[in-house]
Design an enzyme around this catalytic site. Structure first.
Site, PDB file in Angstrom:
ATOM      1  N   GLU A   1       1.042  18.882  28.995  1.00  0.00           N
ATOM      2  CA  GLU A   1       2.504  18.767  29.052  1.00  0.00           C
ATOM      3  C   GLU A   1       3.173  20.090  28.698  1.00  0.00           C
ATOM      4  O   GLU A   1       4.076  20.128  27.860  1.00  0.00           O
ATOM      5  CB  GLU A   1       3.012  17.624  28.166  1.00  0.00           C
ATOM      6  CG  GLU A   1       2.971  16.270  28.849  1.00  0.00           C
ATOM      7  CD  GLU A   1       3.906  15.257  28.208  1.00  0.00           C
ATOM      8  OE1 GLU A   1       5.009  15.060  28.774  1.00  0.00           O
ATOM      9  OE2 GLU A   1       3.546  14.669  27.183  1.00  0.00           O
TER      10      GLU A   1
ATOM     11  N   ASP B   1      -5.085  14.637  26.681  1.00  0.00           N
ATOM     12  CA  ASP B   1      -4.326  13.410  26.491  1.00  0.00           C
ATOM     13  C   ASP B   1      -4.731  12.466  27.624  1.00  0.00           C
ATOM     14  O   ASP B   1      -4.282  12.614  28.752  1.00  0.00           O
ATOM     15  CB  ASP B   1      -2.833  13.719  26.529  1.00  0.00           C
ATOM     16  CG  ASP B   1      -1.961  12.475  26.455  1.00  0.00           C
ATOM     17  OD1 ASP B   1      -2.514  11.364  26.348  1.00  0.00           O
ATOM     18  OD2 ASP B   1      -0.728  12.630  26.511  1.00  0.00           O
TER      19      ASP B   1
ATOM     20  N   ASP C   1       4.876  15.206  19.482  1.00  0.00           N
ATOM     21  CA  ASP C   1       4.547  13.864  18.999  1.00  0.00           C
ATOM     22  C   ASP C   1       3.034  13.627  19.004  1.00  0.00           C
ATOM     23  O   ASP C   1       2.576  12.558  18.579  1.00  0.00           O
ATOM     24  CB  ASP C   1       5.275  12.781  19.796  1.00  0.00           C
ATOM     25  CG  ASP C   1       5.317  13.044  21.295  1.00  0.00           C
ATOM     26  OD1 ASP C   1       4.654  13.986  21.758  1.00  0.00           O
ATOM     27  OD2 ASP C   1       6.020  12.295  21.996  1.00  0.00           O
ATOM     28  N   HIS C   2       2.255  14.602  19.465  1.00  0.00           N
ATOM     29  CA  HIS C   2       0.793  14.560  19.425  1.00  0.00           C
ATOM     30  C   HIS C   2       0.274  15.568  18.407  1.00  0.00           C
ATOM     31  O   HIS C   2       0.913  16.601  18.156  1.00  0.00           O
ATOM     32  CB  HIS C   2       0.195  14.926  20.782  1.00  0.00           C
ATOM     33  CG  HIS C   2       0.503  13.978  21.886  1.00  0.00           C
ATOM     34  ND1 HIS C   2      -0.431  13.123  22.437  1.00  0.00           N
ATOM     35  CD2 HIS C   2       1.656  13.761  22.572  1.00  0.00           C
ATOM     36  CE1 HIS C   2       0.126  12.426  23.404  1.00  0.00           C
ATOM     37  NE2 HIS C   2       1.392  12.796  23.515  1.00  0.00           N
TER      38      HIS C   2
ATOM     39  N   ASP D   1      -5.681  10.990  22.401  1.00  0.00           N
ATOM     40  CA  ASP D   1      -6.137  12.344  22.713  1.00  0.00           C
ATOM     41  C   ASP D   1      -7.603  12.464  22.321  1.00  0.00           C
ATOM     42  O   ASP D   1      -7.985  12.071  21.208  1.00  0.00           O
ATOM     43  CB  ASP D   1      -5.303  13.372  21.964  1.00  0.00           C
ATOM     44  CG  ASP D   1      -3.821  13.243  22.280  1.00  0.00           C
ATOM     45  OD1 ASP D   1      -3.352  13.925  23.207  1.00  0.00           O
ATOM     46  OD2 ASP D   1      -3.140  12.438  21.603  1.00  0.00           O
TER      47      ASP D   1
ATOM     48  N   ASN E   1      -4.248   9.157  27.610  1.00  0.00           N
ATOM     49  CA  ASN E   1      -3.313   8.044  27.739  1.00  0.00           C
ATOM     50  C   ASN E   1      -4.013   6.685  27.829  1.00  0.00           C
ATOM     51  O   ASN E   1      -3.648   5.830  28.644  1.00  0.00           O
ATOM     52  CB  ASN E   1      -2.399   8.261  28.953  1.00  0.00           C
ATOM     53  CG  ASN E   1      -1.096   8.950  28.561  1.00  0.00           C
ATOM     54  OD1 ASN E   1      -0.515   8.644  27.527  1.00  0.00           O
ATOM     55  ND2 ASN E   1      -0.643   9.883  29.389  1.00  0.00           N
TER      56      ASN E   1
ATOM     57  N   ASN F   1      -1.562  18.076  23.215  1.00  0.00           N
ATOM     58  CA  ASN F   1      -0.402  17.813  24.063  1.00  0.00           C
ATOM     59  C   ASN F   1       0.799  18.415  23.341  1.00  0.00           C
ATOM     60  O   ASN F   1       1.278  17.865  22.347  1.00  0.00           O
ATOM     61  CB  ASN F   1      -0.220  16.308  24.301  1.00  0.00           C
ATOM     62  CG  ASN F   1       0.974  16.004  25.188  1.00  0.00           C
ATOM     63  OD1 ASN F   1       2.004  16.659  25.096  1.00  0.00           O
ATOM     64  ND2 ASN F   1       0.856  14.998  26.034  1.00  0.00           N
TER      65      ASN F   1
END
Length: 262
Positions: free
Chosen positions: A34, A150, A250-251, A221, A152, A7
């Site tokens: 993303e 990802d 941030d991933h 992930d 989630n 991501n």
């Protein structure tokens, strides 16, 4: 075949890091989520210069997924089946052949679902039902399948540094976790968990409150492997070093390697 999912949290904002990572890691297939751009805005040429074929399913400003491969991307599917009215760009899949190994690879950005009391949570669960139905259909091909991205979902308490902090979050609701387990019940293997049992393996650290410095992470992930892909799994890991880079996502990237059967 090395497959990596990441991501990227905005491909244009993180293009320098993405290029640096690709040069270093050199995955055969890179699944991005993303990307936050329409197809025409994706920096295809930058990756083509590194030898990658590119397929995107973009969306203006948010969402968006992509597949990059050192080999041709065949039979590209954009969008998850089951709801023709769903305009969100969250799913792309294609077939990739590297030497004697062929695989069907999907890049997935599953809905977040927050806040739980809003319409976003039922949308998340319905999307996961559609994913399970399509994952079932993919098994019928008997081709190695890799569902990467990802997702989630925090599947288990061991997948969070502070699980109690996520009790009211859509990522950790019993319904979300049950829908994730349903994919495992179909026969899909969580590659990182298979190779690295136990706590402490995270893929996401929030930008706030020093989460990275405290290793206050969660694992959301994944690469889920069909039985035919799982039989070829030789290694899996998380390239968490990217989280310490300047202007990081941030991933962190999650990778697997598959080898042809002898």
């Amino acid at each position: 075949m090395k497959i990596t999912t990441w991501n990227i949290n905005g491909i244009r904002a993180r293009i320098e890091g993405a290029i640096a990572y690709v040069r270093e890691a050199r995955p055969d297939v890179l699944c991005l989520q993303e990307i936050k751009t329409v197809d025409e805005g994706f920096p295809t040429e930058a990756f083509a210069d590194l030898g990658y074929n590119v397929a995107t399913h973009g969306q203006k400003g948010f969402n968006g997924v992509a597949l990059l491969a050192l080999h041709p991307l065949d039979d590209v599917r954009r969008g998850l089946p089951g709801d023709d009215g769903d305009a969100q760009a969250r799913y792309i899949e294609a077939s990739v052949t590297a030497g004697s190994l062929s695989a069907r690879v999907a890049s997935i950005y599953l809905p977040n679902g927050n806040p739980v009391g809003s319409e976003k949570f039922p949308y998340k669960l319905a999307w996961m039902q559609r994913l399970a139905a399509h994952a079932t259909a993919l098994l019928a091909s008997e081709m190695p399948v890799v569902l990467a991205g990802d997702l989630n979902v925090i599947p288990e308490p061991a997948d969070a540094k502070r699980p109690d902090a996520w009790r009211n979050d859509a990522l950790f609701q019993p319904e979300s976790r049950a829908a994730f387990r349903a994919l495992g019940n179909l026969g899909y293997l969580d590659a990182v968990r298979a190779c690295h049992p136990g706590p402490g393996h995270y893929t996401f650290w929030d930008y706030q409150a020093g989460a990275w410095q405290k290793d206050d992470g969660i694992r959301i992930d994944f690469q889920l492997l069909s039985p035919q892909a799982a039989d070829r799994l030789t290694a899996a890991g998380i390239d968490r070093f990217t989280r310490s880079w300047e202007k990081p996502s941030d991933h962190a990237p999650v990778w697997t390697t598959l080898e042809p059967r002898l």
